[in-house]
Write a protein that holds these residues in place. Structure first.
Motif, mmCIF file in Angstrom:
data_model
loop_
_atom_site.group_PDB
_atom_site.id
_atom_site.type_symbol
_atom_site.label_atom_id
_atom_site.label_comp_id
_atom_site.label_asym_id
_atom_site.label_seq_id
_atom_site.Cartn_x
_atom_site.Cartn_y
_atom_site.Cartn_z
ATOM 1 N N UNK A 56 46.737 0.961 49.433
ATOM 2 C CA UNK A 56 47.008 1.259 50.747
ATOM 3 C C UNK A 56 48.023 2.475 50.793
ATOM 4 N N UNK A 57 48.775 2.856 49.825
ATOM 5 C CA UNK A 57 49.699 4.144 49.940
ATOM 6 C C UNK A 57 48.790 5.327 49.853
ATOM 7 N N UNK A 58 47.979 5.520 49.126
ATOM 8 C CA UNK A 58 47.239 6.816 48.859
ATOM 9 C C UNK A 58 48.116 7.918 49.376
ATOM 10 N N UNK A 59 49.444 8.335 48.019
ATOM 11 C CA UNK A 59 50.044 9.234 48.241
ATOM 12 C C UNK A 59 50.638 9.483 46.527
ATOM 13 N N UNK A 89 59.588 11.719 34.693
ATOM 14 C CA UNK A 89 60.227 12.888 35.153
ATOM 15 C C UNK A 89 60.828 13.102 36.171
ATOM 16 N N UNK A 90 60.590 11.959 37.233
ATOM 17 C CA UNK A 90 61.195 12.096 38.562
ATOM 18 C C UNK A 90 60.400 11.715 39.657
ATOM 19 N N UNK A 91 60.980 10.986 40.530
ATOM 20 C CA UNK A 91 60.398 10.745 41.698
ATOM 21 C C UNK A 91 60.385 11.815 42.618
ATOM 22 N N UNK A 92 59.386 11.980 43.255
ATOM 23 C CA UNK A 92 59.286 13.027 44.626
ATOM 24 C C UNK A 92 60.273 12.662 45.597
ATOM 25 N N UNK A 93 60.846 13.861 46.182
ATOM 26 C CA UNK A 93 61.814 13.394 47.431
ATOM 27 C C UNK A 93 61.179 12.572 48.510
ATOM 28 N N UNK A 94 59.873 12.764 48.577
ATOM 29 C CA UNK A 94 59.114 11.852 49.597
ATOM 30 C C UNK A 94 57.624 11.818 49.209
ATOM 31 N N UNK A 95 57.040 10.728 49.374
ATOM 32 C CA UNK A 95 55.690 10.738 48.866
ATOM 33 C C UNK A 95 54.479 11.764 49.716
ATOM 34 N N UNK A 96 53.925 12.345 49.133
ATOM 35 C CA UNK A 96 52.795 13.116 49.756
ATOM 36 C C UNK A 96 51.562 12.597 50.014
ATOM 37 N N UNK A 97 50.888 12.371 51.219
ATOM 38 C CA UNK A 97 49.856 11.489 51.517
ATOM 39 C C UNK A 97 48.740 12.269 51.375
ATOM 40 N N UNK A 130 52.060 23.446 45.646
ATOM 41 C CA UNK A 130 51.950 23.133 47.149
ATOM 42 C C UNK A 130 52.104 21.811 47.055
ATOM 43 N N UNK A 131 51.874 20.666 46.265
ATOM 44 C CA UNK A 131 52.199 19.358 46.321
ATOM 45 C C UNK A 131 53.756 19.184 46.419
ATOM 46 N N UNK A 132 54.442 19.840 45.484
ATOM 47 C CA UNK A 132 55.789 19.709 45.276
ATOM 48 C C UNK A 132 56.656 20.226 46.439
ATOM 49 N N UNK A 133 56.195 21.192 47.018
ATOM 50 C CA UNK A 133 56.787 22.017 48.302
ATOM 51 C C UNK A 133 56.658 20.996 49.413
ATOM 52 N N UNK A 134 55.496 20.468 49.473
ATOM 53 C CA UNK A 134 55.346 19.357 50.358
ATOM 54 C C UNK A 134 56.269 17.945 50.338
ATOM 55 N N UNK A 135 56.378 17.906 49.173
ATOM 56 C CA UNK A 135 57.367 16.638 48.731
ATOM 57 C C UNK A 135 58.721 17.040 49.264
ATOM 58 N N UNK A 136 59.262 18.197 49.046
ATOM 59 C CA UNK A 136 60.388 18.805 49.477
ATOM 60 C C UNK A 136 60.729 19.055 50.917
ATOM 61 N N UNK A 137 59.604 19.060 51.703
ATOM 62 C CA UNK A 137 60.045 19.335 53.208
ATOM 63 C C UNK A 137 60.851 17.844 53.749
ATOM 64 N N UNK A 139 60.792 16.176 56.376
ATOM 65 C CA UNK A 139 60.046 14.722 56.631
ATOM 66 C C UNK A 139 58.319 14.978 56.540
ATOM 67 N N UNK A 140 57.887 13.706 56.670
ATOM 68 C CA UNK A 140 56.353 13.718 56.642
ATOM 69 C C UNK A 140 55.879 13.948 58.094
ATOM 70 N N UNK A 141 54.905 14.818 58.317
ATOM 71 C CA UNK A 141 54.236 14.921 59.329
ATOM 72 C C UNK A 141 54.053 13.668 60.200
ATOM 73 N N UNK A 142 54.330 13.900 61.357
ATOM 74 C CA UNK A 142 54.160 12.627 62.472
ATOM 75 C C UNK A 142 52.456 12.347 62.659
ATOM 76 N N UNK A 143 52.230 10.944 62.576
ATOM 77 C CA UNK A 143 50.807 10.688 63.021
ATOM 78 C C UNK A 143 50.425 10.895 64.560
ATOM 79 N N UNK A 144 49.272 11.481 64.775
ATOM 80 C CA UNK A 144 48.949 11.611 66.125
ATOM 81 C C UNK A 144 49.428 12.404 67.122
#
Length: 146
Positions: A56-59, A89-97, A130-137, A139-144
């Motif tokens: 269910x996560x896919x991130x 080695x550390x959790x990302x600041x936020x998941x990257x989907x 690119x993935x680690x930069x996204x994680x540092x953003x 907030x996650x992009x809003x859906x829709x």
């Protein structure tokens, strides 16, 4: 010095990043796909990995370090099946989907997206960054919408 970079997929209900953090070290096993095993055999001590939760996560949720290079799976009697040992080695600041990963140009030709069931995937430095930069953003992009 980090040499190789990888993405490792796992079903969090079976073994997730929380488990790796709690245990502090894990033997990464259960890989049976020939292409994934080839990638696992290429992993070396000091390599870095991003941990991707399937289901269910896919991130992508965290990072890990390879602390023991590939060796025969001690639970199996099949010399083709190998494992590696990891430490968190550390959790990302936020998941990257996965949806966000699909938007990253560096992944256009990645086996991650071309071979969806591949559980051990090599990453380029560009993909890792690119993935680690996204994680540092912030907030996650809003859906829709915007």
């Amino acid at each position: 010095m980090i040499r190789g970079m990888w993405l490792l997929k796992t079903e969090p209900g079976t073994y997730g990043y929380d488990d790796l953090e709690r245990e502090g070290r894990a033997t990464w096993d259960g890989v049976s796909n020939p292409a994934a095993l080839k990638n696992l055999r290429a992993m070396k001590e000091g390599d870095a990995a991003l941990i991707y939760h399937t289901g269910d996560e896919k991130a992508v949720v965290g990072t890990a370090l390879v602390v023991r290079a590939a060796y025969p799976d001690p639970k199996l009697k099949d010399p083709r099946r190998v494992v590696v040992d990891l430490t968190p080695a550390g959790r990302l600041a936020r998941p990257v989907s996965l949806a966000e990963m699909l938007e990253i140009a560096a992944f256009a030709d990645s086996p991650l997206l071309r071979q969806g069931r591949l559980s051990v995937v090599p990453l380029t430095k560009e993909q890792w960054n690119a993935l680690t930069r996204k994680a540092e953003a912030s907030e996650a992009p809003r859906k829709g919408g915007r």
